[in-house]
Design a protein around this motif. Sequence first.
Motif, PDB file in Angstrom:
ATOM      1  N   THR A 156      33.636 -49.572 -12.284  1.00 43.23           N
ATOM      2  CA  THR A 156      32.861 -49.435 -11.051  1.00 43.23           C
ATOM      3  C   THR A 156      33.732 -49.117  -9.841  1.00 43.23           C
ATOM      4  O   THR A 156      33.246 -48.521  -8.884  1.00 43.23           O
ATOM      5  N   ARG A 157      35.001 -49.488  -9.882  1.00 47.80           N
ATOM      6  CA  ARG A 157      35.841 -49.272  -8.697  1.00 47.80           C
ATOM      7  C   ARG A 157      36.111 -47.795  -8.431  1.00 47.80           C
ATOM      8  O   ARG A 157      36.611 -47.433  -7.368  1.00 47.80           O
ATOM      9  N   HIS A 158      35.796 -46.934  -9.415  1.00 51.36           N
ATOM     10  CA  HIS A 158      35.993 -45.504  -9.227  1.00 51.36           C
ATOM     11  C   HIS A 158      34.709 -44.781  -8.849  1.00 51.36           C
ATOM     12  O   HIS A 158      34.667 -43.558  -8.847  1.00 51.36           O
ATOM     13  N   VAL A 159      33.652 -45.541  -8.559  1.00 56.90           N
ATOM     14  CA  VAL A 159      32.353 -44.928  -8.279  1.00 56.90           C
ATOM     15  C   VAL A 159      31.827 -45.444  -6.942  1.00 56.90           C
ATOM     16  O   VAL A 159      31.438 -46.602  -6.825  1.00 56.90           O
ATOM     17  N   ALA A 160      31.820 -44.584  -5.950  1.00 56.40           N
ATOM     18  CA  ALA A 160      31.271 -44.941  -4.645  1.00 56.40           C
ATOM     19  C   ALA A 160      29.814 -44.516  -4.524  1.00 56.40           C
ATOM     20  O   ALA A 160      29.084 -45.032  -3.685  1.00 56.40           O
ATOM     21  N   CYS A 161      29.387 -43.568  -5.349  1.00 56.60           N
ATOM     22  CA  CYS A 161      27.999 -43.124  -5.360  1.00 56.60           C
ATOM     23  C   CYS A 161      27.712 -42.514  -6.715  1.00 56.60           C
ATOM     24  O   CYS A 161      28.628 -42.292  -7.519  1.00 56.60           O
ATOM     25  N   VAL A 162      26.457 -42.245  -7.001  1.00 55.26           N
ATOM     26  CA  VAL A 162      26.073 -41.727  -8.310  1.00 55.26           C
ATOM     27  C   VAL A 162      26.811 -40.437  -8.632  1.00 55.26           C
ATOM     28  O   VAL A 162      27.266 -40.221  -9.761  1.00 55.26           O
ATOM     29  N   VAL A 170      25.879 -31.151 -10.108  1.00 51.60           N
ATOM     30  CA  VAL A 170      26.836 -32.034  -9.432  1.00 51.60           C
ATOM     31  C   VAL A 170      28.184 -32.102 -10.137  1.00 51.60           C
ATOM     32  O   VAL A 170      29.131 -32.702  -9.614  1.00 51.60           O
ATOM     33  N   ALA A 171      28.327 -31.486 -11.308  1.00 49.41           N
ATOM     34  CA  ALA A 171      29.606 -31.414 -12.006  1.00 49.41           C
ATOM     35  C   ALA A 171      29.461 -30.434 -13.151  1.00 49.41           C
ATOM     36  O   ALA A 171      28.340 -30.080 -13.558  1.00 49.41           O
ATOM     37  N   ALA A 172      30.590 -29.973 -13.675  1.00 54.61           N
ATOM     38  CA  ALA A 172      30.541 -29.016 -14.779  1.00 54.61           C
ATOM     39  C   ALA A 172      31.812 -29.090 -15.601  1.00 54.61           C
ATOM     40  O   ALA A 172      32.866 -29.504 -15.116  1.00 54.61           O
ATOM     41  N   ALA A 173      31.691 -28.690 -16.861  1.00 58.33           N
ATOM     42  CA  ALA A 173      32.840 -28.528 -17.742  1.00 58.33           C
ATOM     43  C   ALA A 173      32.779 -27.120 -18.304  1.00 58.33           C
ATOM     44  O   ALA A 173      31.795 -26.746 -18.950  1.00 58.33           O
ATOM     45  N   SER A 174      33.798 -26.324 -18.025  1.00 54.44           N
ATOM     46  CA  SER A 174      33.806 -24.928 -18.433  1.00 54.44           C
ATOM     47  C   SER A 174      34.993 -24.670 -19.356  1.00 54.44           C
ATOM     48  O   SER A 174      36.134 -24.989 -19.009  1.00 54.44           O
ATOM     49  N   MET A 175      34.743 -24.123 -20.528  1.00 54.33           N
ATOM     50  CA  MET A 175      35.810 -23.797 -21.462  1.00 54.33           C
ATOM     51  C   MET A 175      36.572 -22.598 -20.914  1.00 54.33           C
ATOM     52  O   MET A 175      36.052 -21.477 -20.881  1.00 54.33           O
ATOM     53  N   VAL A 176      37.795 -22.827 -20.460  1.00 54.62           N
ATOM     54  CA  VAL A 176      38.547 -21.777 -19.787  1.00 54.62           C
ATOM     55  C   VAL A 176      39.651 -21.174 -20.641  1.00 54.62           C
ATOM     56  O   VAL A 176      40.168 -20.107 -20.324  1.00 54.62           O
ATOM     57  N   THR A 177      40.037 -21.843 -21.708  1.00 56.54           N
ATOM     58  CA  THR A 177      40.983 -21.271 -22.667  1.00 56.54           C
ATOM     59  C   THR A 177      40.322 -21.303 -24.036  1.00 56.54           C
ATOM     60  O   THR A 177      39.933 -22.383 -24.498  1.00 56.54           O
ATOM     61  N   PRO A 178      40.166 -20.160 -24.692  1.00 53.71           N
ATOM     62  CA  PRO A 178      39.458 -20.139 -25.983  1.00 53.71           C
ATOM     63  C   PRO A 178      40.141 -21.026 -27.018  1.00 53.71           C
ATOM     64  O   PRO A 178      41.353 -21.238 -26.993  1.00 53.71           O
ATOM     65  N   ILE A 209      29.839 -23.923 -21.787  1.00 54.28           N
ATOM     66  CA  ILE A 209      29.723 -24.511 -20.447  1.00 54.28           C
ATOM     67  C   ILE A 209      28.706 -25.645 -20.482  1.00 54.28           C
ATOM     68  O   ILE A 209      27.653 -25.519 -21.100  1.00 54.28           O
ATOM     69  N   VAL A 210      29.034 -26.745 -19.828  1.00 51.27           N
ATOM     70  CA  VAL A 210      28.093 -27.853 -19.652  1.00 51.27           C
ATOM     71  C   VAL A 210      27.989 -28.140 -18.160  1.00 51.27           C
ATOM     72  O   VAL A 210      29.001 -28.320 -17.481  1.00 51.27           O
ATOM     73  N   VAL A 211      26.767 -28.169 -17.651  1.00 55.50           N
ATOM     74  CA  VAL A 211      26.537 -28.464 -16.238  1.00 55.50           C
ATOM     75  C   VAL A 211      25.774 -29.781 -16.141  1.00 55.50           C
ATOM     76  O   VAL A 211      24.769 -29.977 -16.840  1.00 55.50           O
ATOM     77  N   ILE A 212      26.260 -30.672 -15.302  1.00 55.30           N
ATOM     78  CA  ILE A 212      25.607 -31.960 -15.078  1.00 55.30           C
ATOM     79  C   ILE A 212      24.739 -31.851 -13.827  1.00 55.30           C
ATOM     80  O   ILE A 212      25.218 -31.421 -12.769  1.00 55.30           O
ATOM     81  N   HIS A 213      23.453 -32.236 -13.948  1.00 54.51           N
ATOM     82  CA  HIS A 213      22.510 -32.187 -12.832  1.00 54.51           C
ATOM     83  C   HIS A 213      22.088 -33.601 -12.452  1.00 54.51           C
ATOM     84  O   HIS A 213      21.973 -34.479 -13.318  1.00 54.51           O
ATOM     85  N   ASP A 214      21.837 -33.820 -11.169  1.00 53.90           N
ATOM     86  CA  ASP A 214      21.261 -35.101 -10.753  1.00 53.90           C
ATOM     87  C   ASP A 214      19.744 -35.049 -10.965  1.00 53.90           C
ATOM     88  O   ASP A 214      19.198 -34.050 -11.450  1.00 53.90           O
TER      89      ASP A 214
END
Length: 445
Positions: A400-406, A248-256, A237-242
Amino acid sequence: MDPRGFVRVLVGALGLRIPVASKAGGARVHALSSPCYCEVRLPNFPVETAPVPLIPSASPVPEPRNIAASFYLDEQALQKLLSASCLSLHSSCLEISVFTARQGSSCGLAEGALLGTLKIPVSFEWTEGIPVQIHSGWSCIGKDKSQGRCPGAELHVNIRVEADPRFMFQFDGETALSPQIVQVQGKMRQPIFSCKFSRDRSFRTRLGQPDTPRANGWSVSHQGDKDKDRKERKGWIVVIHDLSGSPVAAASMVTPFVPFTGSDRVSRSNPGAWLILRPEPTGASSWLPWGRLEAWRERGGKGKLGLKFQLIPEGGGVAGTGNGVLVSEMVIPMQKGGEFVVDTGRLKTEASPCISPVETPQSSGDCSFNLGLPIASGFVMSCKVPGERKSSKPTVQLATRHVACVEDAAVFMALAAAVDLSRDACQPFSRKLRSELSQSMEDPF
């Protein structure tokens, strides 16, 4: 901090018109039956190949939104092209060479006879950052020597150049060592996020994923013992923090990630998978699925990493992989590495006008997570994937067009982390994992 300047060169609306029979390499070419393709070249870039449809004389011109090739140039690459033109007798050119193809090859195309080439010089107009239509319409691409004139073999093409600014981010260390993520602009490096890697399944429960074999149609893995690392890799699991420390986001390994029967590699038929998650935009303490990344190891002695990313539509739920919208699928050679790229302009989907670029994002509580990836054409993001057994500090470029905020950028950082860790998850099971990947670590919160 300002975004990094890029331009994109789009080649589209291809069509070939041959109202009468013509000669090409000694063979007669018929306007309605001869398959054709083109090679699009720009100096210092890989050649791109695309089919060229045959257009009857009475038919309308091809649709300009049908993009056949695209090139992305930063300021340095653009200046290099212009400098080469100034220092030589010939200008740097975008070249489109059209060929007739012989049928019978496995992919439907084989080396054919050259019909002709259209050359468009690189000019200083490309550097102005204003959308410019460089060329549009029909052009003669060859002459019939027996008649001494253009026999009607004409290529229709639309070439335009437009600004495509990007944010650049870099992980300050190996993903599994929980580094900071900084925004890079020249020599300036500004901390934006931090990420936390863990193999602790307690975080999955906090994400609302029950500790059962399957949750809402997605397979969910469990924390394994160290002695099982050579049989399966799961629970990462990787969790992204501000900067305030909020997730504010995460990547979770859901299939081994497990080896294919009788081998020591993860196969395409049974890939491992990550779920990319984002918080509820309403501020509720719950999470929503944003995308699904699958990874596997291609056959072959040198080894290639296969990656497939699907975006989960807004409100689509997690009933199964069939609900995902494919936005990227590629194979990366593991000996020398490559780039994982999301570029919806290359997808066979209905295009629509892109969202206008925004200013440098600022943190806010009102963020748009409906990023429009299935419909917005063009570059979205890229992540460098180093060769196998090489140190990795992922560098991510984001339009940048896909980012409205951090916070909008955070899901892409989670995706980049999953791509980077998939390189380790898919390595042969006969090899021992790095220590930080094979032992349980503290809670990612």
